[in-house]
Design a protein around this motif. Structure first.
Motif, short mmCIF file in Angstrom:
data_model
loop_
_atom_site.label_atom_id
_atom_site.label_comp_id
_atom_site.label_asym_id
_atom_site.label_seq_id
_atom_site.Cartn_x
_atom_site.Cartn_y
_atom_site.Cartn_z
N THR A 1 3.86 -1.69 3.72
CA THR A 1 3.86 -0.34 3.56
C THR A 1 5.22 0.75 3.37
O THR A 1 5.18 1.60 2.90
CB THR A 1 2.95 0.17 4.67
N GLN B 1 -3.32 4.19 2.40
CA GLN B 1 -3.80 4.17 3.87
C GLN B 1 -4.71 5.13 4.33
O GLN B 1 -5.25 4.87 5.55
CB GLN B 1 -2.52 3.77 4.70
N MET C 1 0.73 -1.23 0.09
CA MET C 1 0.14 -0.04 -0.20
C MET C 1 0.77 1.24 0.14
O MET C 1 1.79 1.29 0.76
CB MET C 1 -0.97 -0.10 1.21
N PRO D 1 -4.24 -1.12 6.40
CA PRO D 1 -3.28 -2.58 6.35
C PRO D 1 -4.18 -3.45 7.00
O PRO D 1 -4.24 -4.58 6.49
CB PRO D 1 -2.19 -2.07 6.89
#
Length: 408
Positions: free
Chosen positions: A64, A46, A41, A51
């Motif tokens: 991430t 986000q 991501m 997540p």
């Protein structure tokens, strides 16, 4: 788990757009079909989904951070990038497409995309004005040339109030179908692999003044379906499209034009090719001199005269071109004497095959989803049954592959 995607390793790269919420459903659908999912991501993604939510659906940790000390001890971004059969970017925002086209690598998502050796599929989603912007079109053209598969965007309402157009993320099941088709194509013969195919599609718009034009009812569905089928068969496809409202076919380089003269220029620029399929409904005439300002009524009741001049004959130009393709296929859209008119066109235009169809309003072919065609060539006439335009496209691509095989 068994399913259509059983054991397929898919890396989801989620971009930062409101459409990110649809990726949660996409992940669930892919897992249901047996796919092994991992996800990356962006920071912006986000802001729309967490997540934690995505991890619950993938059954894996969501990545991430490019500088995560634990992951990067074994060069985690390289491992993520390489340990996949397919990388799917959804939503592919304008920013993410620009990073991919420019080779940027300033976060985990863009670094994985630059480092991967796996095929990449992008599902664009953005405001229609952003999708139509020249910079985005250049970036998409670059990605297509690099072999990236583009699915969508779809037409519809946007998150912004009152906004609508081409820019919506395709629905999760449409994305699943595209992913299944990708893997199916990878496991099936590609009879046009190594071939370069040029296709024209849609109408042309010939300006009368800045707000009016001469046009026809062509939707571009048949030409676009042929382009999609040729791409699935492994061809490198250039699609020269007049003004349409349908999405671009996946895996195809699209050149957009308005007028017949612009279409001819784009066609000649695309040569040489192995095959040319001239499916566009090109306007036969244009206004000799288009007005610079809107033509106004003067209250007298007099109707302004419009002097017309003939447009260039694109099919005939290609059929007699110095760089003539090995196979030239034209379309004959007729309202009467379909076979006779199509046969005359075959000889006159220098084509190898004419696909003739009846476009009388009662048949609903122009703008519709079904077609009834007759294949005209030196060998005679082959009548095909009424089919969905996608089915016509698949059968025509099979004919093209067979003809090229005969030519050696």
């Amino acid at each position: 788990m068994t399913g259509s995607l059983s054991g397929k390793r898919i890396l989801l790269v989620i971009g930062g757009g409101i459409a990110a919420y649809k990726v949660l459903d996409l992940a669930r659908r892919l897992k249901e079909r047996g796919a092994r999912l991992r996800a990356v991501m962006t920071a912006a993604a986000q802001r729309f989904v967490t997540p934690l939510s995505l991890g619950a659906l993938t059954g894996e940790r969501v990545f991430t951070d490019l500088f995560d000390l634990t992951d990067e001890q074994d060069v985690g971004h390289i491992r993520l990038a390489r340990d996949a059969d397919l990388v799917v970017v959804a939503p592919a925002t304008a920013d993410l497409l620009a990073k991919m086209a420019g080779g940027h690598a300033d976060d985990l998502a863009s670094t994985c995309l630059l480092a991967t050796t796996a095929p990449v599929m992008v599902l664009p989603a953005m405001n229609p004005t952003m999708w139509a912007a020249p910079a985005t079109r250049r970036n998409v053209a670059t990605l297509l040339a690099d072999g990236v598969t583009v699915v969508g965007p779809a037409v519809g309402a946007m998150a912004e109030r009152g906004e609508a157009g081409v820019g919506r993320l395709v629905e999760p099941m449409e994305a699943v179908a595209a992913i299944e088709a990708f893997f199916a194509a990878a496991e099936t013969p590609r009879p046009l692999a190594g071939r370069r195919v040029l296709i024209t599609s849609g109408p042309t718009h010939e300006p009368i003044d800045p707000v009016r034009y001469i046009a026809n009812r062509s939707s571009g569905r048949q030409g676009h379906a042929i382009a999609a089928a040729a791409a699935r068969a492994g061809a490198e496809v250039v699609l020269v499209s007049g003004p349409v409202t349908i999405p671009d076919p996946a895996g195809v380089a699209v050149v957009r034009v308005e007028t017949a003269r612009e279409m001819l220029a784009a066609v000649e620029a695309a040569l040489p090719v192995d095959v040319a399929v001239m499916a566009a409904a090109v306007a036969d005439w244009r206004v000799a001199t288009a007005a610079d300002a809107k033509i106004k009524k003067d209250g007298s009741g007099a109707v302004p005269g419009l002097a017309l001049t003939e447009n260039p004959d694109i099919l005939r130009t290609v059929g007699h071109h110095v760089a003539r393709p090995r196979l030239v296929i034209g379309f004959a859209a007729e309202t009467n004497d379909v076979i006779a008119n199509g046969t005359a066109k075959l000889a006159r235009k220098g084509a190898d095959v004419i696909v003739a169809n009846d476009v009388s309003p009662a048949g609903g072919v122009m703008g519709g989803t079904r077609n009834t065609v007759h294949i005209l060539s030196a060998a005679g006439v082959e009548d095909w049954p009424t089919m969905d335009k996608d089915a016509v496209a698949e059968r025509l691509v099979a004919l093209i592959a067979a003809r090229l095989g005969d030519l050696g």
